[in-house]
Design an enzyme around this catalytic site. Sequence first.
Site, PDB file in Angstrom:
ATOM      1  N   PRO A  90      54.276  93.936 -47.154  1.00 29.46           N
ATOM      2  CA  PRO A  90      53.454  94.356 -48.283  1.00 29.46           C
ATOM      3  C   PRO A  90      52.464  93.301 -48.756  1.00 29.46           C
ATOM      4  O   PRO A  90      52.765  92.105 -48.756  1.00 29.46           O
ATOM      5  CB  PRO A  90      54.480  94.662 -49.381  1.00 29.46           C
ATOM      6  CG  PRO A  90      55.724  93.979 -48.965  1.00 29.46           C
ATOM      7  CD  PRO A  90      55.713  93.953 -47.473  1.00 29.46           C
ATOM      8  N   ASN A  91      51.307  93.805 -49.155  1.00 27.35           N
ATOM      9  CA  ASN A  91      50.210  93.032 -49.755  1.00 27.35           C
ATOM     10  C   ASN A  91      49.435  92.185 -48.746  1.00 27.35           C
ATOM     11  O   ASN A  91      48.391  91.621 -49.096  1.00 27.35           O
ATOM     12  CB  ASN A  91      50.712  92.151 -50.918  1.00 27.35           C
ATOM     13  CG  ASN A  91      51.342  92.986 -52.016  1.00 27.35           C
ATOM     14  OD1 ASN A  91      50.707  93.917 -52.508  1.00 27.35           O
ATOM     15  ND2 ASN A  91      52.584  92.709 -52.371  1.00 27.35           N
ATOM     16  N   ARG A 138      43.452  88.169 -51.679  1.00 27.58           N
ATOM     17  CA  ARG A 138      44.634  87.980 -52.503  1.00 27.58           C
ATOM     18  C   ARG A 138      44.936  86.489 -52.657  1.00 27.58           C
ATOM     19  O   ARG A 138      45.218  85.811 -51.674  1.00 27.58           O
ATOM     20  CB  ARG A 138      45.792  88.653 -51.770  1.00 27.58           C
ATOM     21  CG  ARG A 138      47.134  88.408 -52.342  1.00 27.58           C
ATOM     22  CD  ARG A 138      48.201  88.773 -51.326  1.00 27.58           C
ATOM     23  NE  ARG A 138      49.501  88.631 -51.930  1.00 27.58           N
ATOM     24  CZ  ARG A 138      50.621  88.477 -51.254  1.00 27.58           C
ATOM     25  NH1 ARG A 138      50.603  88.463 -49.942  1.00 27.58           N
ATOM     26  NH2 ARG A 138      51.759  88.338 -51.883  1.00 27.58           N
ATOM     27  N   TYR A 173      46.799  81.805 -50.022  1.00 27.69           N
ATOM     28  CA  TYR A 173      46.856  82.456 -48.704  1.00 27.69           C
ATOM     29  C   TYR A 173      45.600  82.282 -47.854  1.00 27.69           C
ATOM     30  O   TYR A 173      45.576  82.735 -46.703  1.00 27.69           O
ATOM     31  CB  TYR A 173      47.158  83.954 -48.893  1.00 27.69           C
ATOM     32  CG  TYR A 173      48.503  84.205 -49.555  1.00 27.69           C
ATOM     33  CD1 TYR A 173      49.687  83.874 -48.903  1.00 27.69           C
ATOM     34  CD2 TYR A 173      48.588  84.752 -50.829  1.00 27.69           C
ATOM     35  CE1 TYR A 173      50.917  84.078 -49.508  1.00 27.69           C
ATOM     36  CE2 TYR A 173      49.818  84.970 -51.439  1.00 27.69           C
ATOM     37  CZ  TYR A 173      50.976  84.635 -50.774  1.00 27.69           C
ATOM     38  OH  TYR A 173      52.201  84.840 -51.360  1.00 27.69           O
ATOM     39  N   ASN A 233      55.990  88.662 -40.632  1.00 26.80           N
ATOM     40  CA  ASN A 233      55.818  88.139 -41.989  1.00 26.80           C
ATOM     41  C   ASN A 233      56.194  89.289 -42.921  1.00 26.80           C
ATOM     42  O   ASN A 233      55.385  90.183 -43.158  1.00 26.80           O
ATOM     43  CB  ASN A 233      54.378  87.694 -42.237  1.00 26.80           C
ATOM     44  CG  ASN A 233      54.232  87.118 -43.636  1.00 26.80           C
ATOM     45  OD1 ASN A 233      55.117  87.247 -44.480  1.00 26.80           O
ATOM     46  ND2 ASN A 233      53.106  86.474 -43.899  1.00 26.80           N
ATOM     47  N   ALA A 257      57.041  89.979 -49.495  1.00 24.51           N
ATOM     48  CA  ALA A 257      58.100  89.874 -50.513  1.00 24.51           C
ATOM     49  C   ALA A 257      59.410  90.529 -50.067  1.00 24.51           C
ATOM     50  O   ALA A 257      60.471  90.221 -50.628  1.00 24.51           O
ATOM     51  CB  ALA A 257      57.621  90.482 -51.826  1.00 24.51           C
ATOM     52  N   GLU A 311      60.155  84.381 -37.825  1.00 27.04           N
ATOM     53  CA  GLU A 311      59.715  84.685 -39.196  1.00 27.04           C
ATOM     54  C   GLU A 311      58.524  83.785 -39.537  1.00 27.04           C
ATOM     55  O   GLU A 311      58.577  82.577 -39.296  1.00 27.04           O
ATOM     56  CB  GLU A 311      60.894  84.412 -40.137  1.00 27.04           C
ATOM     57  CG  GLU A 311      60.608  84.622 -41.611  1.00 27.04           C
ATOM     58  CD  GLU A 311      61.856  84.311 -42.466  1.00 27.04           C
ATOM     59  OE1 GLU A 311      62.969  84.129 -41.898  1.00 27.04           O
ATOM     60  OE2 GLU A 311      61.691  84.225 -43.696  1.00 27.04           O
ATOM     61  N   HIS A 327      55.625  82.700 -42.565  1.00 28.60           N
ATOM     62  CA  HIS A 327      55.046  82.749 -43.910  1.00 28.60           C
ATOM     63  C   HIS A 327      53.802  81.884 -43.923  1.00 28.60           C
ATOM     64  O   HIS A 327      53.834  80.746 -43.433  1.00 28.60           O
ATOM     65  CB  HIS A 327      56.039  82.250 -44.960  1.00 28.60           C
ATOM     66  CG  HIS A 327      57.273  83.081 -44.995  1.00 28.60           C
ATOM     67  ND1 HIS A 327      57.276  84.351 -45.515  1.00 28.60           N
ATOM     68  CD2 HIS A 327      58.513  82.854 -44.498  1.00 28.60           C
ATOM     69  CE1 HIS A 327      58.486  84.864 -45.361  1.00 28.60           C
ATOM     70  NE2 HIS A 327      59.254  83.982 -44.736  1.00 28.60           N
ATOM     71  N   ARG A 329      57.279  76.765 -53.681  1.00 22.06           N
ATOM     72  CA  ARG A 329      56.831  77.722 -54.694  1.00 22.06           C
ATOM     73  C   ARG A 329      57.990  78.105 -55.627  1.00 22.06           C
ATOM     74  O   ARG A 329      58.883  77.301 -55.846  1.00 22.06           O
ATOM     75  CB  ARG A 329      56.210  78.934 -53.986  1.00 22.06           C
ATOM     76  CG  ARG A 329      55.020  78.543 -53.106  1.00 22.06           C
ATOM     77  CD  ARG A 329      54.407  79.739 -52.416  1.00 22.06           C
ATOM     78  NE  ARG A 329      53.868  80.679 -53.381  1.00 22.06           N
ATOM     79  CZ  ARG A 329      53.482  81.929 -53.057  1.00 22.06           C
ATOM     80  NH1 ARG A 329      53.578  82.354 -51.804  1.00 22.06           N
ATOM     81  NH2 ARG A 329      53.009  82.727 -53.989  1.00 22.06           N
TER      82      ARG A 329
END
Length: 148
Positions: A11-12, A19, A24, A75, A78, A99, A101, A108
């Site tokens: 998502p996103n 964004r 990012y 990725n 969330a 995985e 990111h 963070r």
Amino acid sequence: MSRLVYLLNGPNLNLLGKRQPAIYGHETLADVEADCRRLAGELGLELRFHQSNREYELIDWIHESRETAGALIMNPGAFTHTSIAILDALNTCDFPVIEVHISNVHKREEFRRHSYVSLRADGVIAGFGTQGYQLALRRAATLIDAAS
Ligand code: DQA
């Protein structure tokens, strides 16, 4: 060993480039896909590249990958921090799972430090910006070559 690699984005990530660019970056997901397709060609990999904001759709692609893929890069956005369903789906796969990111999730908020997906991932790449996808593709190629 199949040379087909699934690269899934959660998502996103469709808003990449717009964004929170301070976190990012300015590259769009279309830029990332183009870079990955170029590199996959060089590495002799076939690429299925998808993004969805819907958990079930990501799970359906993971199920689809079980039949044909040699590796899966994800990725999960969330969903990384919330989705036992995605972890369960990945646990049905018997090829390498990587995985990714874009940001360094450990630098963070506290809630980003826990990843359900990491319980299955063979490796995790975080904090190298969108270059992380290319690092993951290179690793996928190495693992597929080693298993062939
Ligand atoms: C992310 C990190 C997640 O915590 C976040 O929810 C995202 C993107 C990353 O690529 O840095 O959507 O997976």
